[in-house]
Design an enzyme around this catalytic site. Structure first.
Site: not given
Ligand code: 6PG
Length: 468
Positions: A129, A184, A187-188, A191
């Site tokens: 990222s 990940k 994480h997104n 986000e």
């Protein structure tokens, strides 16, 4: 010729920048791209006089590397990853490592890891990222797969990763199989949630309060000096201040209001449903992107369906102050949801995720980096098995004390007819989480009424049915 220690396949901007980043750390990097002209351009341009070796066939690439080979694939997630694996595999030897640095779905990473390990190769899924800049100057890297592969990759990935303020690298082993890509993905999801929260704040201030782009830019710049300090707040300030060279208007005013998505946020919500995790704000963000995409229909509906005209007539400063607090609280609640999901996934997939480690490697380099992550790291350091971030004293109080601001912003927006789905979903998450008795007793009664699905009682063990 001197052999390269690392290779990058796929010379899109991310691949190019990661190759340059690793080369700048004292390693020789071999590169390969399906279209050779791109490799030539890269070598003559950004990689000129750098420790980068261009190769034009897979045998040449493989030959250029010391063993065990470490090859990072920076190709589009999905079929392209399988295609590259199939093409390169015949040239590899036992012990060689393929690393997938794209946004691959974690279950695909599980499948690929298993298949390649059965053939004596190693496959490693590493979430990366930080966008183009991060790739060049130091991304946050979320690696998962076999420990043996991590041992072979640790030094290079650590050199390439961003460093937090205390000098700690933003990379660490996340867990086996697809654990890296799982982290990940979440994480997104976070986000998406934070981006939607910021978008709603913008809507309230712009359409509701009538603030101009420049003023909002100044406001976000000031917020970035507070507990809200984060990459997404910082870039939003820049975006507000950017003027379109063609029209001399704020660039935001000429950008079409249809949010696109490549799927990682949606996967987070889908996975949360599968695992039974409450990710209200991530789900709201995904849905909000979907309705933004229905532009033609919305334009048509806007001429037929009336509602309040957004016009705020109260105390402007009071609302602006409340909006700041509301944003902070709802961002905290988004992290709480994401970490809650990862806690469930840790058991479900036997990833043994370490929440403190995750907070640690998200502190720099990645899109959701924020000062807040230092506190999240501290919370999980003190209580590794914390059930929910809200059960940490600091976060419980931080949200508790600011909830009035969130309620005020939401009711004000609702009164003006401005959709604040993510903000209100964050509050609904908080209110549901802190409610000992929810109305699900009625849901259970209805299920039993129409389907004899039975219910449990508060005062007796067992399962009950009523003749309604
Ligand atoms: C990152 C970003 C990156 C990418 C997003 C965009 O961490 O660097 O998340 O991976 O920009 O996946 O996702 P959408 O196209 O779905 O918005």
């Amino acid at each position: 010729m001197e052999k390269a220690q690392f290779a990058v396949v796929g010379l899109g901007v991310m691949g190019q920048n990661l190759a340059l980043n690793i080369a700048s750390k004292g390693y020789t990097v071999a590169v390969y791209n399906r279209t050779g002209t791109k490799t030539e351009e890269f070598l003559a341009g950004p990689a000129k006089n750098k420790a980068v070796i261009g190769t034009y066939t897979y045998p040449e690439l493989v030959e250029s590397l010391e063993t065990p080979r470490r090859i990072l694939l920076m190709v589009q997630a999905g079929a392209a990853v399988d295609a590259v694996i199939a093409d390169i595999k015949p040239h590899l030897e036992a012990g060689d490592i393929l690393i997938d640095g794209g946004n691959s779905f974690f279950e695909e990473t599980e499948r690929r890891t298993k298949a390649l390990e059965e053939e004596g190769l190693m496959f490693f899924g590493a979430g990366v990222s930080g966008g183009e800049e991060g790739a060049l100057h130091g991304p946050s890297i979320m690696p998962g797969g076999s420990r043996a592969a991590w041992t072979a990759l640790k030094e290079i990935l650590t050199a390439a990763a961003a460093k937090a303020e205390d000098g700690e690298p933003c990379v660490d082993y996340m867990g086996p199989g697809g654990a890296g890509h799982y982290v990940k993905m979440v994480h997104n999801g976070i986000e998406y949630a934070i981006m939607q929260l910021i978008a709603e704040v913008y809507d309230v201030l712009h359409r509701g309060v009538g603030m101009g782009a420049e003023e909002m830019g100044d406001l976000f710049t000031a917020w970035n000096e507070t507990e809200l300090a984060s990459y997404l707040v910082e870039i939003t300030a820049d975006i507000f201040k950017k003027v379109d060279p063609d029209t001399s208007q704020p660039i935001l005013d000429v950008i079409l209001d249809e949010a696109q998505q490549k799927g990682t946020g949606k996967w987070t919500s889908q996975n949360a449903f599968d695992l039974g995790a409450a990710t209200h704000t991530i789900n709201a963000a995904v849905t909000s992107r979907i309705i933004s995409g229905m532009k033609a229909e919305r334009v048509d509906a806007s001429t037929r369906l009336a509602g309040p005209t957004p016009a705020f007539s109260g105390d402007r400063q009071q609302l602006m102050d409340a909006v700041k607090e509301a944003l902070f609280v709802s961002v905290v609640l988004s992290y709480a949801q994401g970490f809650g999901l990862m806690q469930l996934a840790s058991d479900e997939y036997a990833y043994e995720l370490d929440m403190q480690k995750i907070a640690k490697i998200w502190r720099a380099g990645c899109i959701i980096r924020a000062d807040l992550l230092y506190d999240i790291m501290r919370a999980y350091d003190q209580q590794p098995a914390l059930a929910n971030l809200l059960m940490d004293d600091y976060f419980g109080q931080a949200v508790g004390q600011r909830q009035g601001a969130l309620r005020y912003v939401i009711t004000t927006a609702i009164g003006m007819g401005i959709p604040v789905y993510a903000l209100s979903s964050a509050l609904a998450y908080f209110d549901a989480y802190r409610t000992a008795r929810l109305p699900a007793n009625l849901t259970q009664a209805q299920r039993d009424y129409f389907g004899a699905h039975t219910y449990r009682r508060v005062d007796q063990e067992g399962s009950f049915h009523t003749e309604w």
